[in-house]
Design a protein around this motif. Structure first.
Motif, PDB file in Angstrom:
ATOM      1  N   GLN A   1      14.969   3.292  10.531  1.00 56.13           N
ATOM      2  CA  GLN A   1      13.739   2.845   9.897  1.00 56.13           C
ATOM      3  C   GLN A   1      12.684   3.939   9.773  1.00 56.13           C
ATOM      4  O   GLN A   1      11.745   3.803   9.014  1.00 56.13           O
ATOM      5  N   ASP A   2      12.850   5.011  10.540  1.00 55.24           N
ATOM      6  CA  ASP A   2      11.836   6.051  10.476  1.00 55.24           C
ATOM      7  C   ASP A   2      12.071   7.036   9.339  1.00 55.24           C
ATOM      8  O   ASP A   2      11.252   7.899   9.088  1.00 55.24           O
ATOM      9  N   ASN A   3      13.220   6.923   8.705  1.00 55.40           N
ATOM     10  CA  ASN A   3      13.504   7.868   7.629  1.00 55.40           C
ATOM     11  C   ASN A   3      12.639   7.597   6.407  1.00 55.40           C
ATOM     12  O   ASN A   3      12.377   6.449   6.082  1.00 55.40           O
ATOM     13  N   PRO A   4      12.226   8.654   5.738  1.00 51.88           N
ATOM     14  CA  PRO A   4      11.522   8.457   4.475  1.00 51.88           C
ATOM     15  C   PRO A   4      12.472   7.837   3.449  1.00 51.88           C
ATOM     16  O   PRO A   4      13.608   8.287   3.290  1.00 51.88           O
TER      17      PRO A   4
ATOM     18  N   LEU B   1      23.867   6.933  17.462  1.00 44.73           N
ATOM     19  CA  LEU B   1      23.194   6.128  16.440  1.00 44.73           C
ATOM     20  C   LEU B   1      24.207   5.577  15.451  1.00 44.73           C
ATOM     21  O   LEU B   1      24.193   4.408  15.085  1.00 44.73           O
TER      22      LEU B   1
ATOM     23  N   LYS C   1      26.281   2.731  16.897  1.00 43.83           N
ATOM     24  CA  LYS C   1      25.490   1.499  17.005  1.00 43.83           C
ATOM     25  C   LYS C   1      25.362   0.854  15.632  1.00 43.83           C
ATOM     26  O   LYS C   1      25.523  -0.350  15.470  1.00 43.83           O
TER      27      LYS C   1
ATOM     28  N   HIS D   1      23.306  12.569  19.534  1.00 42.31           N
ATOM     29  CA  HIS D   1      22.424  11.492  19.100  1.00 42.31           C
ATOM     30  C   HIS D   1      22.922  10.865  17.806  1.00 42.31           C
ATOM     31  O   HIS D   1      22.923   9.648  17.639  1.00 42.31           O
TER      32      HIS D   1
ATOM     33  N   ASP E   1      12.547  16.057  17.702  1.00 38.98           N
ATOM     34  CA  ASP E   1      12.331  17.382  18.294  1.00 38.98           C
ATOM     35  C   ASP E   1      12.669  17.364  19.790  1.00 38.98           C
ATOM     36  O   ASP E   1      13.518  16.599  20.220  1.00 38.98           O
ATOM     37  N   GLN E   2      12.016  18.186  20.521  1.00 37.22           N
ATOM     38  CA  GLN E   2      12.285  18.362  21.962  1.00 37.22           C
ATOM     39  C   GLN E   2      12.495  17.038  22.699  1.00 37.22           C
ATOM     40  O   GLN E   2      11.782  16.069  22.504  1.00 37.22           O
TER      41      GLN E   2
ATOM     42  N   VAL F   1      23.313  -6.302  11.046  1.00 39.98           N
ATOM     43  CA  VAL F   1      22.325  -5.225  10.977  1.00 39.98           C
ATOM     44  C   VAL F   1      20.944  -5.843  10.819  1.00 39.98           C
ATOM     45  O   VAL F   1      20.696  -6.613   9.898  1.00 39.98           O
TER      46      VAL F   1
ATOM     47  N   VAL G   1      17.152  -1.140  11.073  1.00 41.27           N
ATOM     48  CA  VAL G   1      16.297  -0.741  12.197  1.00 41.27           C
ATOM     49  C   VAL G   1      16.682   0.619  12.763  1.00 41.27           C
ATOM     50  O   VAL G   1      15.851   1.336  13.294  1.00 41.27           O
ATOM     51  N   TYR G   2      17.961   0.975  12.615  1.00 40.74           N
ATOM     52  CA  TYR G   2      18.416   2.223  13.231  1.00 40.74           C
ATOM     53  C   TYR G   2      17.822   3.451  12.562  1.00 40.74           C
ATOM     54  O   TYR G   2      17.670   4.484  13.177  1.00 40.74           O
TER      55      TYR G   2
ATOM     56  N   LYS H   1      19.237   9.136  28.827  1.00 40.07           N
ATOM     57  CA  LYS H   1      19.654   7.990  28.044  1.00 40.07           C
ATOM     58  C   LYS H   1      20.746   8.418  27.063  1.00 40.07           C
ATOM     59  O   LYS H   1      21.737   7.716  26.878  1.00 40.07           O
TER      60      LYS H   1
END
Lengths: 364, 625
Positions: free
Chosen positions: B534-537, B468, B471, B464, B579-580, B481, B531-532, B588
């Motif tokens: 974006q979920d990181n703190p 990532l 990309k 993964h 996670d899982q 970006v 965007v790649y 994918k």
């Protein structure tokens, strides 16, 4: 312990409590449902230590007592019982004999002594609102909550009981959903709580439209009572960010759009994207909104949606999932998208006190 | 009381002994000097024999041009050489040796025998010297060429002798040296005899592929990718190992500058840079690097043993090496794909033609490995096939069960519908994995894939990260970006050292889609994220990036490297929270990984895939294949 009960009744009760039972729990007892029979009632309780769900149903109790049984399996057995009536007897060794019609089985349980006791609850405030309304509020907001564990305070729904209003807010830092509902708030009972997302989804599953729901809060817990269900949950500790400051006070332009039409258009153009990092470009001209997507090596798509609009031309990009989520959970026919420019947040509004702020994606 | 020190000229013998201290450190260095002389003499066959780790005997026999008596006598004088004539030649060295010290030095610390005959003379010459003392010079019958025997090295220098290591150690130095020589000169036949036992016997006219296969083994060669690069100043060829050839030291990294084994820090830095997103820090992949350049661009006269060289334009060279390896490892490029294809087809042709003759090599210059010979080797080829083969393999293997992501589907009833792929599997046209089939997960983590010729274990996180990362980097390279705006800009207060790093790299961060700006002091405002990731703190990501950039050090100035480092760190964090995986997600991931340029490792060099062929399984189960 010995009782007999209607199959449908116990099935319905189990359905309500079993969903919080963890499949991969480290404590085996947490996969079990606690059954307690007394005073003509059978009480079922499950917990994952964060949230506990309890429901009571009437049953023919021959002998009082209690035990715990593996919830999922017990539920599967009850679902497939051949007769509409079931007799359940539990030995002192916590082995349940389940008899229904010509079927019988022995299901091994665990002692109720090991089951975590229901947390004691010291109520400070209590509020009442219609079950259906409450469910509606939660449904219109919960999807915007963050799932990023590093920001625990955002992993739930803020419920602010202030100014005779319940304001429910969820955000993940990139979009924010908010619903306001007028309710009676006793004097000095103004409080903000953050209810974990898991509890909220449990509520959405079990709230039923009929009757009142009572919300009771304490310093660290919240309890919900409705119908014959009692849910008690820990609160997320901390101060919720000041959400007011991210809501634009005024946007320059306002576009009226048919909700379903936009929703299905976004869904269709998203088929061209296979990435959570993708964006949908929205081009707005007079009475026309065009959605464009493209991804390398996959292709591109566009769809025009008729809208009511007479302002300046705007091109802006959004995360399609963020755009779609509120559309899916709203029920109004028409929604309003308010925009200023391609860098400022967009706002989705409806005729009801609902608000959704969405940050655009900037394309360099 | 000491006498007053008097300054005087030293006798030659003493001078030679001092020189010997520099040139002759251990048996291997003797061998090196003599070996190089043989090469400079245009030998096509060099045979080395050592006894007791070279302490008792080192002998080198070549079939080079040989010397007549006068020349031979001169050769053992100090600063007597055939290799340079004038000061100008020092700037332009084409031969291995040139200092003219070697024989004089060696003969002063050992029992030295020189036997030589040039083609035009009938009789050869035998010269014997012991500890710098001339013993005899006689006629002797011998073949054309030169033979040198060094016996009892350091017999007259007890201090040195004491410092020799165990026979085994000295021997391993000799073997290592032999290896280097063998790699540098695949066009020259060589043999090494240790204590009367033949260790290597390498035929001449071998090409690089044969040479490496002979020295290691063929399966090792299979893990190498060919390097073929040239620009205005440098021509770089050789082989670059896949990341799995990495080991903890640089033993398998061979660098040759103009045919001369050489090491220079700049080259190692360049290797690190080229591999930095492919291999874990502290592991070094096998590399055989042949660099050719104008002799004037390199200064070899730095060290008497010429181990270390200096480059006139080190930065240019570094860039060239990074580019050459990048090309070979096909990391950067969509351009690379067709090349791999064409190489393959050529190699098939050459297989049919049979033997490929190596281009004639000038003495003293390395043979660039023939570009066309690229073997189709099992492991790598199959991997490539799995990853690249576009055509659906279902048709080829109709008897196989349909592809399915679900383990439960793997029951025999599935055979009933063999040609119908189950809906969740990626469509064969799209998936370059051919008919690879997801078997399930092991230990809630590793994904098992069945392929045509074996099975693959995939590590989802590493995979993964790779997906990532690529990309992200592709978007960065095309300056596209996308960044997700944040509802409320976050203010991040950093430690002064971290803040400094973020500040210096702020434009790179902005290019990568971080909406970060200086807020004065050590505070920064972040109002958007790529965007790649974006979920990181936000805060911990900035800190982590600063730390990683600091670790990477200041030497890597190139913007792209900073970009890579940042993307690498951010992607790693983005994956950490995952996670899982659901079956769809695995599918994918498998499809996405197959599309990447470097599917074998994560950006930080952890392996993503471990392939085991059925042949290997058969072998392990002792089944006759």
């Amino acid at each position: 312990m010995k009782f007999s009960i209607e199959k449908d009744q116990i099935l319905e009760a189990l359905q309500k409590v079993q969903s919080i039972v963890g499949q991969r729990t480290t404590l085996p007892i947490l996969s079990n449902v606690l059954l307690e029979a007394s005073n003509g009632k059978l009480t079922l309780t499950t917990t994952d230590m964060e949230v506990s769900v309890r429901t009571s149903i009437e049953a023919e109790i021959d002998e009082d007592g209690s035990t715990t049984l593996p919830a999922r399996r017990f539920f599967s057995i009850c679902r497939d019982l051949p007769s509409h009536q079931v007799d359940i007897g539990v030995s002192n060794e916590d082995v349940a004999t389940i008899i229904s019609g010509s079927y019988n089985c022995k299901l091994e349980g665990l002692s109720k002594e090991d089951f975590p006791p229901m947390p004691t609850f010291e109520e400070s405030y209590s509020y009442t609102l219609n079950q259906g309304t409450f469910k509606d509020i939660l449904q219109k907001t919960f999807y915007a909550a963050s799932t990023d564990e590093s920001r625990a305070i955002l992993n739930g729904s803020l419920m602010a009981f202030r100014d005779n209003k319940l304001t429910t807010v969820c955000t993940d830092g990139r979009r924010l959903a908010l619903v306001e509902q007028e309710i009676d708030i006793p004097e000095d009972a103004e409080v903000d709580i953050v209810v974990p997302s898991k509890t909220v989804s449990e509520l959405i599953k079990t709230l039923d439209g009929e009757g009142e729901a009572v919300i009771k809060t304490s310093a660290t817990q919240v309890a919900f009572e409705f119908g014959n269900i009692f849910i008690i949950s820990k609160l997320i500790d901390g101060t919720y960010p000041n959400y007011r400051q991210v809501i634009p006070s005024q946007c320059e332009e306002r576009i009226a759009i048919d909700r379903e039409m936009l929703q299905s258009a976004v869904r269709r153009v998203s088929l061209m994207l296979d990435d959570q990092a993708a964006s949908v470009k929205v081009q707005i001209t007079e009475n026309r909104m065009e959605l464009l997507t493209s991804s390398p090596e996959v292709g591109e798509s566009r769809e025009a949606v008729p809208v009511k609009y007479s302002g300046k031309d705007i091109t802006i990009a959004f995360n399609p999932a963020f755009l779609m989520a509120p559309l899916k959970h709203l029920d109004s026919d028409e929604i309003y998208l308010e925009l200023s420019d391609e860098l400022s947040p967009g706002v989705i509004k409806t005729n009801v006190p609902f608000l959704y702020v969405i940050m655009p994606i900037r394309v360099s | 009381m000491q006498e007053k020190p008097v300054i005087q000229m030293l006798p030659d013998q003493v001078i030679n002994k001092i020189a010997a201290g520099e040139v002759v450190e251990r048996p291997a260095s003797v061998m090196k000097e003599l070996f190089e002389n043989s090469l400079d003499a245009g030998a096509t066959q060099v045979d080395v024999e050592v006894i007791r780790g070279g302490r008792q005997l080192i002998s080198i026999t070549d079939n080079g041009c040989g010397m007549n008596r006068d020349q031979a006598l001169l050769s053992i004088e100090r600063h007597a050489t055939s290799k340079i004539r004038s000061e100008a030649d020092i700037e332009n060295i084409h031969t291995m040796g040139f200092r003219g010290e070697a024989l004089a030095a060696i003969s002063s610390v050992a029992r030295f025998t020189l036997i030589t005959r040039p083609e035009e003379e009938l009789a050869g010459t035998e010269i014997q010297i012991a500890g710098g003392k001339f013993l005899s010079c006689d006629d002797i019958g011998c073949p054309v060429g030169t033979r040198m025997e060094i016996r009892n090295l350091f017999f007259n220098v007890p201090a040195r002798r004491k410092f020799l290591r165990a026979e085994q150690t000295e021997l391993s130095h000799i073997r290592q040296l032999f290896l280097v020589m063998a790699l540098a000169h695949p066009d020259i036949g060589m043999s090494l005899k240790v204590d009367e036992r033949m260790v290597y016997s390498l035929p001449m006219s071998g090409n690089m592929e044969d040479r490496i296969s002979e020295l290691y083994n063929h399966s090792f060669f299979e893990q190498l990718l060919e390097i073929d690069y040239s620009d205005a100043d440098y021509r770089i060829s050789g082989y670059a190992g896949l990341p799995q050839t990495g080991r903890k030291d640089r033993q398998d990294q061979y660098i040759f500058v103009n045919g001369r084994p050489a090491s220079a820090p700049v080259v190692f830095h360049a290797l690190n840079e080229a591999y930095h997103s492919l291999i874990i820090k502290g592991r070094y992949p096998a590399v055989f690097l042949f660099i050719q350049m104008e002799p004037s661009l390199v200064d070899v006269n730095v060290h008497p043993t010429k181990k270390e060289v200096r480059f006139r334009l080190p930065n240019q060279l570094r860039d060239a090496i990074v580019a050459a390896l990048g090309k070979a490892l096909s990391f950067d490029s969509a351009v690379e794909r067709p090349k791999v294809e064409s190489q393959k087809s050529i190699s098939i042709e050459s297989d049919e033609e049979g033997i490929e003759l190596p281009p004639p090599a000038l003495p003293g210059t390395p043979t660039p490995p023939p570009a066309t010979v690229r073997p189709i080797f099992e492991t790598q080829k199959q991997m490539d096939d799995i990853l690249r083969k576009p055509e659906p393999l279902l048709d080829r293997k109709p008897k196989k069960e349909s592809r399915s992501s679900n383990v439960e589907h793997r029951t025999s009833k599935e055979e009933a519908a063999p040609s119908q792929p189950s809906p969740p599997s990626p469509s064969p046209e799209k998936s370059p994995w051919g008919w690879c089939r997801i078997m399930g997960q092991l230990g809630g983590n590793y994904v098992v894939l069945e392929t045509e010729d074996g099975y693959v274990l995939m590590e989802p996180r590493a995979a993964h990260e790779r997906v990532l990362f690529e990309k992200f980097m592709h978007a960065a390279q095309s300056h596209a970006v996308q960044k997700q705006g944040l509802l409320a800009p976050e203010t991040v207060e950093l430690l002064p050292s971290d803040a400094e790093i973020v500040r210096t790299n702020i434009t790179v961060l902005q290019e990568l889609g971080f909406g970060v700006s200086d807020f004065g002091g050590d505070a920064f405002i972040v109002d958007a994220l790529p965007v790649y990731v974006q979920d990181n703190p936000v805060e911990s990501m900035l800190i982590e990036i600063a730390r990683e950039l600091e670790k990477a050090g200041k030497t890597r100035g190139a913007r792209e490297l900073v970009q890579e480092k940042i993307a690498q760190t951010a992607c790693q964090m983005a994956v950490r929270t995952k996670d899982q995986l659901s079956d769809q997600e695995i599918e994918k991931l498998v499809a996405d990984l197959a599309k990447t340029d470097m599917p074998y490792t994560s950006p930080r060099g952890r392996p993503t895939l471990i392939y085991t062929s059925f042949t290997e399984l058969d072998r392990k189960f002792s089944r006759d294949g």
